[in-house]
Design an enzyme around this catalytic site. Structure first.
Site, mmCIF file in Angstrom:
data_model
loop_
_atom_site.group_PDB
_atom_site.id
_atom_site.type_symbol
_atom_site.label_atom_id
_atom_site.label_comp_id
_atom_site.label_asym_id
_atom_site.label_seq_id
_atom_site.Cartn_x
_atom_site.Cartn_y
_atom_site.Cartn_z
ATOM 1 N N LYS A 86 -12.730 -1.079 7.066
ATOM 2 C CA LYS A 86 -13.410 -1.999 6.151
ATOM 3 C C LYS A 86 -14.229 -3.028 6.913
ATOM 4 C CE LYS A 86 -10.274 -0.169 3.342
ATOM 5 N NZ LYS A 86 -9.164 0.688 3.764
ATOM 6 N N TRP A 103 0.877 -1.185 0.000
ATOM 7 C CA TRP A 103 0.000 0.000 0.000
ATOM 8 C C TRP A 103 0.912 1.233 0.000
ATOM 9 C CZ3 TRP A 103 -2.031 2.627 4.865
ATOM 10 C CH2 TRP A 103 -3.063 3.525 4.559
ATOM 11 N N ALA A 130 -6.090 -4.900 8.002
ATOM 12 C CA ALA A 130 -7.051 -3.856 7.619
ATOM 13 C C ALA A 130 -8.290 -4.433 6.935
ATOM 14 C CB ALA A 130 -6.370 -2.840 6.703
ATOM 15 N N ASP A 153 -0.015 -5.505 9.620
ATOM 16 C CA ASP A 153 -1.104 -4.586 9.282
ATOM 17 C C ASP A 153 -2.338 -5.427 8.965
ATOM 18 O OD1 ASP A 153 -2.801 -2.695 8.236
ATOM 19 O OD2 ASP A 153 -1.420 -1.957 6.700
HETATM 20 C C1 PLP Z 1 -3.186 -2.210 3.779
HETATM 21 C C2 PLP Z 1 -3.866 -1.070 4.469
HETATM 22 N N1 PLP Z 1 -3.511 -0.747 5.707
HETATM 23 C C3 PLP Z 1 -4.086 0.246 6.377
HETATM 24 C C4 PLP Z 1 -5.074 1.000 5.806
HETATM 25 C C5 PLP Z 1 -5.620 2.115 6.643
HETATM 26 O O1 PLP Z 1 -6.949 2.304 6.665
HETATM 27 P P1 PLP Z 1 -7.641 3.413 7.541
HETATM 28 O O2 PLP Z 1 -6.627 4.416 7.955
HETATM 29 O O3 PLP Z 1 -8.672 4.013 6.633
HETATM 30 O O4 PLP Z 1 -8.243 2.711 8.700
HETATM 31 C C6 PLP Z 1 -5.488 0.712 4.495
HETATM 32 C C7 PLP Z 1 -6.527 1.509 3.837
HETATM 33 O O5 PLP Z 1 -6.754 1.503 2.682
HETATM 34 C C8 PLP Z 1 -4.866 -0.359 3.816
HETATM 35 O O6 PLP Z 1 -5.213 -0.694 2.571
#
Ligand code: PLP
Length: 389
Positions: free
Chosen positions: A242, A126, A209, A207
């Site tokens: 999500k 990401w 998510a 991570d």
């Molecule tokens: C791999 C990954 N980590 C972390 C996040 C962080 O999401 P948020 O800050 O919206 O909770 C995302 C969001 O797209 C993601 O794709």
């Protein structure tokens, strides 16, 4: 003083949203978006979230500050969801954060304070991962993770690269539903990489998510749970954006497992201090909703059922897409076995631009598609357009 600044480029994904909106064609398809969409093209509010919100409106006694560490019930219940049965047995601590991004940033800030010199990120990852660590002053190194033309995980090369990491370096892993590739490590690969991390004295940051979008709530955390059992210290960055559809409520947490309860308390005091000098306290609403759902059997069961429906929709579109696209790109049968919302297609940027210009099919230049951006009724038509490129 503002003259000392240079203009920064727009985020390409946000720019894509603007282009899609401006396209007047009725049959346009948005595969670029980073959120779940249902059959009607909406990003729904979970039924359980609505019910919890109604309950909170009726019963919430105050809007006074929660504190920099956030809501203790939220943290306890979210940790149980993430770490599973082992949750209570680990010396752990957690701090509520503004989304998963906030969790990653706190971990990055703490790494900088601890003197972690660099963090290893898979290629690709990401894009915000590298940006967050660099912003916190932690150098980024990369390990090969995924080969787009063959749609396969480069596990040997990943192991080789991580074998060259110095003790004390950090390593970021995606728990499941890898963004942007959808590629997963097998159970055996999780065991192997966990052993490597423990053996070399590396500090893992996992991570998570998209828990629940891949193979199921427990299966999506299985590799992570195995890793936590093997290493003395780890970070886990959790996003509820999500899994609970709470994107704009900015709900997440950074957890750490430590070698003793005392060490966990030290980590906690540092995380709290870093939060205090950054955003002071996390937003409350999303965390209160998650705590309410996870603390109520009926709401939890309904949330799980709805998440499972969403997962099922993604799996069925993946299967149809894989079958159709494999007629031209044999290698794309792999799309069916990938997990979560994203896959990274082996397209040239000119193909991406033609799909956009000629057919109103939008995706970033990288070829990442969001499977959930497709309605069932559109799948055959979209496949036909890909085959005619
Ligand atoms: C791999 C990954 N980590 C972390 C996040 C962080 O999401 P948020 O800050 O919206 O909770 C995302 C969001 O797209 C993601 O794709």
């Amino acid at each position: 003083m503002f003259d000392t600044l240079s203009r920064q480029p727009d985020d390409p994904l946000l720019a894509l949203i603007g282009l899609f909106r401006a396209d007047p064609r009725p049959g346009k398809v948005d595969l670029g978006v980073g959120v779940y969409r249902d059959e009607a093209g909406r990003t729904p509010i979970f039924r359980a979230v609505k019910a919890a919100e109604k309950r909170l409106v009726e019963t919430q006694p105050t809007k006074a500050y929660v504190g920099p560490e956030g809501d203790a019930l939220f943290l306890e219940r979210l940790w149980a969801l993430t770490a599973g049965e082992a949750a209570g047995g680990l010396a752990s601590t957690g701090v509520q954060t503004p989304g998963g991004s906030g969790a990653l940033r706190l971990a990055a800030d703490l790494m900088a304070r601890m003197g972690v010199r660099r963090i290893w990120l898979g290629l690709p990852s990401w894009p915000n991962h590298a940006a967050i660590f660099k912003a916190a002053g932690v150098d980024v190194a990369t390990y090969p993770f995924f080969d787009v033309p063959s749609q396969s995980v480069l596990f040997d090369r990943m192991e080789e690269a991580l074998s060259g990491a110095a003790p004390g370096d950090a390593v970021l892993l995606h728990a499941s539903c890898h963004n942007p590739t959808g590629a997963a490590l097998s159970s055996a690969q999780w065991v192997a990489v966990s052993g490597l991390i423990a053996g070399r004295g590396l500090l893992p940051l996992v991570d998570i998510a998209y828990q629940g979008y891949g193979r199921g709530l427990d299966a999506d955390a299985a590799g992570l749970r195995g890793l936590l059992a093997k290493v003395p210290e780890a970070f886990v960055a959790v996003s509820c954006s999500k899994s609970f559809g709470l994107y704009r409520e900015r709900t997440g947490a950074i957890f750490a497992t430590a070698s003793s309860a005392d060490s966990a308390l030290t980590v906690r005091s540092n995380l709290v201090g870093l939060a205090r000098t950054s955003y002071s306290m996390p937003p409350d609403h999303g965390a209160a909703v998650v705590a309410t759902i996870l603390g109520d059997d009926a709401l939890k069961a309904d949330w799980m059922a709805e998440l499972e429906e969403m997962r099922g929709r993604i799996v069925s579109i993946r299967e149809r897409l894989a079958k159709g696209l494999a007629r031209r790109w044999q290698v794309l049968t792999a799309v069916a076995g990938q997990e979560g919302m994203f896959s990274l297609l082996p397209l040239e940027e000119t193909d991406v631009m033609r799909l956009r210009a000629e057919h109103g099919i939008y995706m970033p230049g990288s070829g990442r598609i969001n499977i959930a951006g497709l309605k069932s009724a559109e799948v055959d038509d979209v496949i036909a357009k890909f085959l005619n490129l």
